[in-house]
Scaffold this motif. Sequence first.
Motif, PDB file in Angstrom:
ATOM      1  N   LEU A 190      17.710  30.807 -20.079  1.00 27.64           N
ATOM      2  CA  LEU A 190      18.128  29.867 -19.044  1.00 27.64           C
ATOM      3  C   LEU A 190      16.956  28.948 -18.713  1.00 27.64           C
ATOM      4  O   LEU A 190      15.901  29.419 -18.275  1.00 27.64           O
ATOM      5  N   ALA A 191      17.148  27.652 -18.943  1.00 30.12           N
ATOM      6  CA  ALA A 191      16.077  26.681 -18.704  1.00 30.12           C
ATOM      7  C   ALA A 191      16.036  26.294 -17.228  1.00 30.12           C
ATOM      8  O   ALA A 191      16.174  25.128 -16.850  1.00 30.12           O
ATOM      9  N   SER A 192      15.849  27.300 -16.380  1.00 29.79           N
ATOM     10  CA  SER A 192      15.846  27.105 -14.932  1.00 29.79           C
ATOM     11  C   SER A 192      15.272  28.355 -14.284  1.00 29.79           C
ATOM     12  O   SER A 192      15.354  29.444 -14.845  1.00 29.79           O
ATOM     13  N   ALA A 193      14.695  28.167 -13.101  1.00 30.74           N
ATOM     14  CA  ALA A 193      14.242  29.311 -12.313  1.00 30.74           C
ATOM     15  C   ALA A 193      15.064  29.436 -11.035  1.00 30.74           C
ATOM     16  O   ALA A 193      14.693  30.173 -10.120  1.00 30.74           O
ATOM     17  N   ARG A 217      15.596  35.504 -20.659  1.00 32.00           N
ATOM     18  CA  ARG A 217      14.373  34.832 -20.205  1.00 32.00           C
ATOM     19  C   ARG A 217      14.731  33.639 -19.336  1.00 32.00           C
ATOM     20  O   ARG A 217      15.742  32.969 -19.564  1.00 32.00           O
ATOM     21  N   LEU A 218      13.899  33.363 -18.332  1.00 35.45           N
ATOM     22  CA  LEU A 218      13.984  32.129 -17.542  1.00 35.45           C
ATOM     23  C   LEU A 218      12.856  31.218 -18.000  1.00 35.45           C
ATOM     24  O   LEU A 218      11.696  31.619 -18.023  1.00 35.45           O
ATOM     25  N   LEU A 219      13.198  29.995 -18.367  1.00 34.33           N
ATOM     26  CA  LEU A 219      12.197  29.057 -18.871  1.00 34.33           C
ATOM     27  C   LEU A 219      12.405  27.698 -18.210  1.00 34.33           C
ATOM     28  O   LEU A 219      12.970  26.776 -18.804  1.00 34.33           O
ATOM     29  N   PRO A 220      11.973  27.570 -16.937  1.00 31.03           N
ATOM     30  CA  PRO A 220      12.127  26.277 -16.263  1.00 31.03           C
ATOM     31  C   PRO A 220      11.283  25.204 -16.955  1.00 31.03           C
ATOM     32  O   PRO A 220      10.185  25.487 -17.443  1.00 31.03           O
ATOM     33  N   THR A 221      11.823  24.002 -17.010  1.00 32.74           N
ATOM     34  CA  THR A 221      11.112  22.886 -17.621  1.00 32.74           C
ATOM     35  C   THR A 221      10.864  21.814 -16.567  1.00 32.74           C
ATOM     36  O   THR A 221      11.597  21.708 -15.584  1.00 32.74           O
ATOM     37  N   HIS A 222       9.841  21.038 -16.785  1.00 33.07           N
ATOM     38  CA  HIS A 222       9.485  19.993 -15.826  1.00 33.07           C
ATOM     39  C   HIS A 222       9.601  18.635 -16.509  1.00 33.07           C
ATOM     40  O   HIS A 222       8.841  18.326 -17.429  1.00 33.07           O
ATOM     41  N   ILE A 223      10.571  17.857 -16.065  1.00 33.49           N
ATOM     42  CA  ILE A 223      10.797  16.534 -16.634  1.00 33.49           C
ATOM     43  C   ILE A 223      10.881  15.522 -15.495  1.00 33.49           C
ATOM     44  O   ILE A 223      11.049  15.886 -14.323  1.00 33.49           O
ATOM     45  N   ARG A 249      22.311  13.478 -18.777  1.00 35.70           N
ATOM     46  CA  ARG A 249      21.031  13.219 -19.435  1.00 35.70           C
ATOM     47  C   ARG A 249      19.979  14.257 -19.055  1.00 35.70           C
ATOM     48  O   ARG A 249      19.268  14.790 -19.921  1.00 35.70           O
ATOM     49  N   LEU A 250      19.861  14.562 -17.760  1.00 42.84           N
ATOM     50  CA  LEU A 250      18.822  15.486 -17.327  1.00 42.84           C
ATOM     51  C   LEU A 250      19.050  16.899 -17.849  1.00 42.84           C
ATOM     52  O   LEU A 250      18.105  17.578 -18.260  1.00 42.84           O
ATOM     53  N   SER A 251      20.295  17.348 -17.850  1.00 39.84           N
ATOM     54  CA  SER A 251      20.563  18.693 -18.369  1.00 39.84           C
ATOM     55  C   SER A 251      20.232  18.753 -19.860  1.00 39.84           C
ATOM     56  O   SER A 251      19.659  19.739 -20.350  1.00 39.84           O
ATOM     57  N   GLY A 252      20.572  17.691 -20.583  1.00 37.43           N
ATOM     58  CA  GLY A 252      20.259  17.662 -22.006  1.00 37.43           C
ATOM     59  C   GLY A 252      18.763  17.660 -22.266  1.00 37.43           C
ATOM     60  O   GLY A 252      18.273  18.361 -23.160  1.00 37.43           O
ATOM     61  N   GLU A 253      18.027  16.881 -21.473  1.00 41.02           N
ATOM     62  CA  GLU A 253      16.570  16.826 -21.641  1.00 41.02           C
ATOM     63  C   GLU A 253      15.929  18.175 -21.326  1.00 41.02           C
ATOM     64  O   GLU A 253      14.974  18.601 -22.006  1.00 41.02           O
ATOM     65  N   LYS A 254      16.437  18.861 -20.316  1.00 38.73           N
ATOM     66  CA  LYS A 254      15.890  20.177 -19.958  1.00 38.73           C
ATOM     67  C   LYS A 254      16.136  21.188 -21.071  1.00 38.73           C
ATOM     68  O   LYS A 254      15.249  21.978 -21.423  1.00 38.73           O
TER      69      LYS A 254
END
Length: 219
Positions: A13-16, A33-39, A55-60
Amino acid sequence: MSAQAHSEAPLVLASASPRRVELLAQAGIEPARLLPTHIDETPYKAEHPRSLARRLSGEKAERARQIIDGERKGQAEDERGPAPFVLAADTVVAVGSNVMPKAELLDEASQCLRMLSGRAHRVYTGLALVTPKGRLRQRVVETRVRFKRLTREEMEAYLASGEWHGKAGGYAIQGLAGTFVVKLVGSYTNVVGLPLAETVALLTGEGFSVHFAWAQGGV
């Protein structure tokens, strides 16, 4: 027993966000795993809120997959395990074409409440799933919400609660702000931050086993 345990490929999950983790748990899904991304989440000029969420969900999702690919390249082949599914989401609250901020400051939250009071708004959540084979699958879910007209006392009390902090549109529907909602059309969990029916459909459509644990009574 989680659904992840019965899918050959794990879920990242690309979020915390605790809310998204809780919603996935409600569906019997435990991310490996939790893997938050910073964009940069700044909207483009004249970008529609729906397009922004997509767009933002795709980029994350793509950014998280890039991180994972980099990690896997540094591992021995027999240590990598199967490539994961990567799930990302981004929630946007909008009045008309105006995107409400994710309130970090009291003034921002106050402005949001004044804008939403007595009016209808829309909540868009973009879902993005990168499959183990690298395919990107996306959906955008829309919910319409109307707030009652808020009194000055209600606004001041809600601002004092601090629940607005970091929330899109300056409110959390699963908390005190649920008392402001007089009409909701669409997915409630979408407003919380992750539309469950659509998320499960996206995962199962790509072969991630969601329902096995249900039948085993292991959720």
